[in-house]
Enzyme design. Structure first.
Site, short mmCIF file in Angstrom:
data_model
loop_
_atom_site.label_atom_id
_atom_site.label_comp_id
_atom_site.label_asym_id
_atom_site.label_seq_id
_atom_site.Cartn_x
_atom_site.Cartn_y
_atom_site.Cartn_z
N LYS A 1 4.63 -14.43 4.08
CA LYS A 1 4.99 -15.33 2.96
C LYS A 1 6.52 -15.38 2.91
O LYS A 1 7.16 -15.12 1.88
CB LYS A 1 4.38 -14.79 1.66
CG LYS A 1 4.48 -15.73 0.48
CD LYS A 1 3.59 -16.97 0.60
CE LYS A 1 3.78 -17.87 -0.61
NZ LYS A 1 3.11 -19.18 -0.44
N TYR B 1 0.82 -1.22 0.00
CA TYR B 1 0.00 0.00 0.00
C TYR B 1 0.85 1.26 0.00
O TYR B 1 0.31 2.36 0.11
CB TYR B 1 -0.94 0.01 1.21
CG TYR B 1 -2.24 -0.68 0.93
CD1 TYR B 1 -2.27 -2.06 0.73
CD2 TYR B 1 -3.44 0.02 0.88
CE1 TYR B 1 -3.46 -2.71 0.47
CE2 TYR B 1 -4.64 -0.63 0.63
CZ TYR B 1 -4.64 -1.99 0.43
OH TYR B 1 -5.82 -2.62 0.18
N ASP C 1 -5.50 -6.79 4.61
CA ASP C 1 -6.68 -6.30 3.91
C ASP C 1 -7.51 -7.49 3.43
O ASP C 1 -8.73 -7.58 3.64
CB ASP C 1 -6.22 -5.44 2.73
CG ASP C 1 -7.36 -4.68 2.10
OD1 ASP C 1 -8.38 -4.46 2.79
OD2 ASP C 1 -7.24 -4.29 0.92
N ASP D 1 -1.18 -17.99 2.22
CA ASP D 1 -2.07 -18.89 1.47
C ASP D 1 -2.74 -19.88 2.42
O ASP D 1 -3.95 -20.14 2.34
CB ASP D 1 -1.34 -19.58 0.31
CG ASP D 1 0.07 -20.03 0.68
OD1 ASP D 1 0.57 -19.64 1.76
OD2 ASP D 1 0.68 -20.77 -0.11
N ASP E 1 -11.27 -9.01 5.16
CA ASP E 1 -12.52 -9.12 4.39
C ASP E 1 -13.01 -10.56 4.40
O ASP E 1 -14.21 -10.82 4.55
CB ASP E 1 -12.30 -8.69 2.93
CG ASP E 1 -12.59 -7.21 2.72
OD1 ASP E 1 -12.39 -6.43 3.68
OD2 ASP E 1 -13.02 -6.83 1.61
#
Ligand code: NAD
Length: 340
Positions: free
Chosen positions: A177, A131, A234, A210, A238
């Site tokens: 990750k 971001y 983010d 993942d 959600d």
């Protein structure tokens, strides 16, 4: 003497004005029996400002926000064309260094969730990562985006998340990750491990992003505080919101050292604009988080309890919850219960 908090209210775009007005109604109701007052200062911001002001965050609005203790922000439509102003939320997070994005996700009574006993919080680093908005075109058809991760910001967000975990069920999961992004997520992982030394009573584990997206569907009840970098947070929050029943219920806080901004997790849902149809609970719960941030914990809890009662009774339900109540009917039902 009665305390007065100045609150900036940005209604936003699309369904923003409807869910924000619903929240102000509930906040006005809570003041009736509280020893504090809320002074709402309305500012213009969002996509609808661009044609008139050339920006989605006019200077006057920014000056207004600077006079307040906290901001209640409605959802805003984000322009997507290259060169257009970046999202207002992203701008405010940068200006006020709102480094922690806190998104609680829990199962509510009588709302069909994937599991009945979910109660987790996603803590997302809010100022850097993908971001950062540092993108460029290297050659026609070849673009790059910088994923900036610093030790300083990683330590700060880790500290915030551990503090929260120590006040909850004392379980922290950090998501990364690191097997692929060895340098950037290596910095993030090391920062979490460093801070963990100060919190020996918090159980720590980790997941690759993942695997985390899968685990949130398979076993969401197993998580307490999840801390992660910006984009991963983010996406995960959600997903967690949907797992608990509806995006219409999920609230978010953006917290820095000296300022807090509170908003629903969902966006401006343009197709429902002006229909008085969407669920205002996400924004109302953002209002509750704002009171908690201001130190008005009793009032914050009263709003949360009113939401739970209304959902439990099951008489007033918006379309996303399988009912036919309007946004204002839901707001009225909650406002009527905040002072039992
Ligand atoms: P969205 O969250 O606006 O809507 C997706 C779908 O979720 C809606 O079509 C609707 O079915 C459901 N939904 C959302 N809010 C709801 C509510 N309160 N009650 C019931 N159902 C609800 O996502 P989008 O369509 O991807 O984005 C629309 C715009 O909002 C975009 O411009 C996006 O950039 C912006 N956005 C802004 C914010 C923010 O201001 N913080 C956050 C996310 C998206």
């Amino acid at each position: 003497m009665t305390k007065t908090y100045k609150i900036a209210v940005l209604k936003g775009d699309g369904i923003g004005p409807e869910v924000t007005e619903a929240t102000v109604k509930v906040l006005q109701a809570i003041q009736v029996k509280s020893d504090f007052k809320l002074n709402f200062l309305y500012g213009e911001a969002g996509y609808h400002c661009i044609a008139q002001y050339g920006t989605n965050l006019p200077k006057e609005t920014l000056e207004l926000i600077k006079q307040t203790s906290a901001c209640l922000k409605g959802p805003m439509t984000t322009p997507e064309e290259p060169g257009a102003p970046v999202s207002v939320a992203v701008t405010l997070r940068k200006i006020f260094n709102l480094y922690a994005n806190v998104r609680p996700c829990r199962s509510f009574p009588s709302v069909e969730a994937l599991k009945p006993n979910i109660d987790l919080v996603v803590v997302r680093e809010n100022t850097e990562g993908l971001y950062s908005g540092a993108e460029s075109l290297l050659a026609p058809g070849v673009g790059i985006a910088l994923r900036i991760i610093t030790k300083e910001a990683s330590l700060k967000i880790a500290e915030f998340a551990f503090k929260l975990a120590s006040q909850r069920r004392k379980h922290l999961t950090y998501v990364h990750k690191g097997n692929i992004l060895r340098i950037t997520d290596g910095i993030f992982k090391d920062a979490v491990k460093e801070v963990s030394q100060k919190y020996p009573d918090v159980t720590v584990d980790d997941l690759h992003i993942d695997a985390a997206t899968m685990q949130l569907i398979k076993k969401p009840e197993a998580y307490d505080v999840i801390v992660t970098t910006n984009l991963f947070g983010d996406i995960l929050s959600d997903e967690a919101a949907q797992v608990t029943g509806s995006l219409g219920l999920a609230a978010g806080a953006n917290i820095g050292e000296t300022y807090g901004m509170f908003e629903p997790v969902h966006g401006s849902a343009p197709k429902y604009t002006g229909q008085n149809r969407v669920n205002p609970i996400a924004t109302i719960m953002a209002g509750s988080m704002m009171l908690d941030y201001l130190g008005e914990k009793e009032a914050a809890a009263k709003i949360e309890n009113a939401v739970i009662n209304v959902l439990n009774e099951g008489k007033v339900r918006t379309a996303d919850l399988g009912g036919s109540a309007t946004t204002s009917e839901m707001a009225n039902a909650i406002a009527a219960q905040v002072n039992p």
